[in-house]
Write a protein that holds these residues in place. Sequence first.
Motif, PDB file in Angstrom:
ATOM      1  N   SER A 111      -3.699   4.839   1.628  1.00  0.00           N
ATOM      2  CA  SER A 111      -3.044   4.039   3.263  1.00  0.00           C
ATOM      3  C   SER A 111      -2.873   5.679   3.934  1.00  0.00           C
ATOM      4  CB  SER A 111      -1.974   3.353   3.449  1.00  0.00           C
ATOM      5  OG  SER A 111      -0.707   3.170   3.193  1.00  0.00           O
ATOM      6  N   ASP A 112      -2.586   5.527   5.738  1.00  0.00           N
ATOM      7  CA  ASP A 112      -1.710   6.262   5.365  1.00  0.00           C
ATOM      8  C   ASP A 112      -0.810   6.743   5.930  1.00  0.00           C
ATOM      9  OD1 ASP A 112      -0.608   3.827   7.191  1.00  0.00           O
ATOM     10  OD2 ASP A 112      -1.509   4.815   9.248  1.00  0.00           O
ATOM     11  N   TRP A 113      -0.076   5.780   4.199  1.00  0.00           N
ATOM     12  CA  TRP A 113       1.594   6.347   3.893  1.00  0.00           C
ATOM     13  C   TRP A 113       1.172   7.360   2.423  1.00  0.00           C
ATOM     14  CZ3 TRP A 113       5.961   3.581   3.170  1.00  0.00           C
ATOM     15  CH2 TRP A 113       6.137   2.186   3.640  1.00  0.00           C
ATOM     16  N   SER A 118      -6.094   5.024   7.767  1.00  0.00           N
ATOM     17  CA  SER A 118      -5.325   3.868   8.369  1.00  0.00           C
ATOM     18  C   SER A 118      -3.993   2.713   7.464  1.00  0.00           C
ATOM     19  CB  SER A 118      -6.868   2.557   8.263  1.00  0.00           C
ATOM     20  OG  SER A 118      -7.637   3.408   8.886  1.00  0.00           O
ATOM     21  N   PRO A 119      -3.756   2.611   8.432  1.00  0.00           N
ATOM     22  CA  PRO A 119      -2.426   1.399   7.639  1.00  0.00           C
ATOM     23  C   PRO A 119      -2.879   0.356   6.591  1.00  0.00           C
ATOM     24  CG  PRO A 119      -2.217   1.717  10.199  1.00  0.00           C
ATOM     25  CD  PRO A 119      -3.896   2.301  10.148  1.00  0.00           C
ATOM     26  N   ILE A 120      -1.800   0.102   5.823  1.00  0.00           N
ATOM     27  CA  ILE A 120      -2.043  -0.679   5.012  1.00  0.00           C
ATOM     28  C   ILE A 120      -2.906  -1.926   5.750  1.00  0.00           C
ATOM     29  CG2 ILE A 120      -0.398  -2.346   3.573  1.00  0.00           C
ATOM     30  CD1 ILE A 120       1.303  -0.535   3.409  1.00  0.00           C
ATOM     31  N   ASP A 121      -2.425  -2.307   6.662  1.00  0.00           N
ATOM     32  CA  ASP A 121      -2.954  -4.158   7.270  1.00  0.00           C
ATOM     33  C   ASP A 121      -4.493  -3.770   7.317  1.00  0.00           C
ATOM     34  OD1 ASP A 121      -2.129  -2.638   9.505  1.00  0.00           O
ATOM     35  OD2 ASP A 121      -1.202  -4.249  10.487  1.00  0.00           O
ATOM     36  N   GLU A 122      -4.461  -2.532   8.320  1.00  0.00           N
ATOM     37  CA  GLU A 122      -6.115  -1.817   8.072  1.00  0.00           C
ATOM     38  C   GLU A 122      -6.990  -2.297   6.885  1.00  0.00           C
ATOM     39  OE1 GLU A 122      -6.937   0.786  11.467  1.00  0.00           O
ATOM     40  OE2 GLU A 122      -5.760   0.074  12.551  1.00  0.00           O
ATOM     41  N   ASP A 139      -1.362   4.808  -3.251  1.00  0.00           N
ATOM     42  CA  ASP A 139      -1.202   5.623  -2.672  1.00  0.00           C
ATOM     43  C   ASP A 139      -1.190   6.675  -3.672  1.00  0.00           C
ATOM     44  OD1 ASP A 139      -1.209   5.626  -0.307  1.00  0.00           O
ATOM     45  OD2 ASP A 139      -0.446   4.728   0.516  1.00  0.00           O
ATOM     46  N   GLN A 158       7.467   0.635   0.386  1.00  0.00           N
ATOM     47  CA  GLN A 158       5.699   0.317   0.386  1.00  0.00           C
ATOM     48  C   GLN A 158       6.408  -1.064  -0.145  1.00  0.00           C
ATOM     49  OE1 GLN A 158       2.862   2.056  -1.574  1.00  0.00           O
ATOM     50  NE2 GLN A 158       2.174   2.970   0.220  1.00  0.00           N
ATOM     51  N   VAL A 161       6.722  -3.186   2.387  1.00  0.00           N
ATOM     52  CA  VAL A 161       5.798  -2.964   3.374  1.00  0.00           C
ATOM     53  C   VAL A 161       4.822  -4.675   2.484  1.00  0.00           C
ATOM     54  CG1 VAL A 161       4.330  -2.484   4.762  1.00  0.00           C
ATOM     55  CG2 VAL A 161       6.511  -1.617   4.890  1.00  0.00           C
TER      56      VAL A 161
END
Length: 347
Positions: A111-113, A118-122, A139, A158, A161
């Motif tokens: 993800s974008d972490w 893209s974010p985790i939810d996407e 990640d 994370q 989240v």
Amino acid sequence: MPTARDPLADLRRIAFLLERAHEKTYRVRAFRGAAAALAKLPEGEIATRAAAGKLTELAGVGDVTARCVVESLNGEEPVYLRRLESTAGQDLDAETAALRAALRGDCHAHSDWSDGGSPIDEMALAAAELGHEYLVLTDHSPRLTVARGLSAERLAEQLDVVTEINAGFEGLGMSFRILTGIEVDILADGSLDQTDELLARLDVVVGSVHSNLKDESAVMTERMVTALANPHLDILGHCTGRLITGGRGTRDESQFDPADVFAAAVEHDKAIEINSRPERLDPPKRLLRVALEMGCRFSIDTDAHAPGQLDWLPNGCARAVACGVPADRIVNTMPAAGLLAWTAAHD
């Protein structure tokens, strides 16, 4: 008059197909950025701006994306989308299609972490739309600074989240879930680049070599065998580290003794990843056959860094079928409960 389509859904679908086709990042960002900008507008304003020809006055919306929005609002499939859909089909033979259908999830995604886009939810929603039951979020670990690897503090954050996102899925009645994980660097001495305490909290740990890829065979072999003996590691990621195409150029395989490495995987009941990224396709088929003959388990993963890349699993399935890997030797054909029971047995 034709019923208007959802222009945001069309923009996101275009971005997904561009990601799946491994197109340039700037093209993907143009469509995801436009969708994000338009999503912030009050209800009805997209249509108002489109009618007045003022969509491109918004930051992030260009001529091409604006034209797609207008076509969607007119009830037409955007021409850009139609062209992508017409060339996006994956013609799979029956065996490959059957194996793809047997996969319950993907054990390697970013993800974008770290270095994903893209974010985790996407990422999670894209996986759910593809029919996955789960997605393991993996990640990078802290030593890989070029990929914004997660420190212990960021990884702990994370995990909280992911708990919140999964609670949201459960509230919506979705059976899909994100499994916690990491792609942890295998360090020069074979140790893993994260604290034992945090690794023990994760559902799935993928371990990969990202440094000193030209080490002598004996050194690399010892490094990988040591990592496979670590009770926290579950899957050995892209084992040769090769790159066969793509924007980063090519890279030769790392050298190691496959008999020793795969024997260690069998001894400790760990899986060898079949990496589906087009520039990796790792391991090579000759090594995949050796691992199969020695009794290894496997995990077919995308190593996705964007939502559309989650649809790369057929690449790995085709290689598994070509080498005769049966579905019952692939860990992500198991439902989440079975996968978690397998990984928990390692600790």
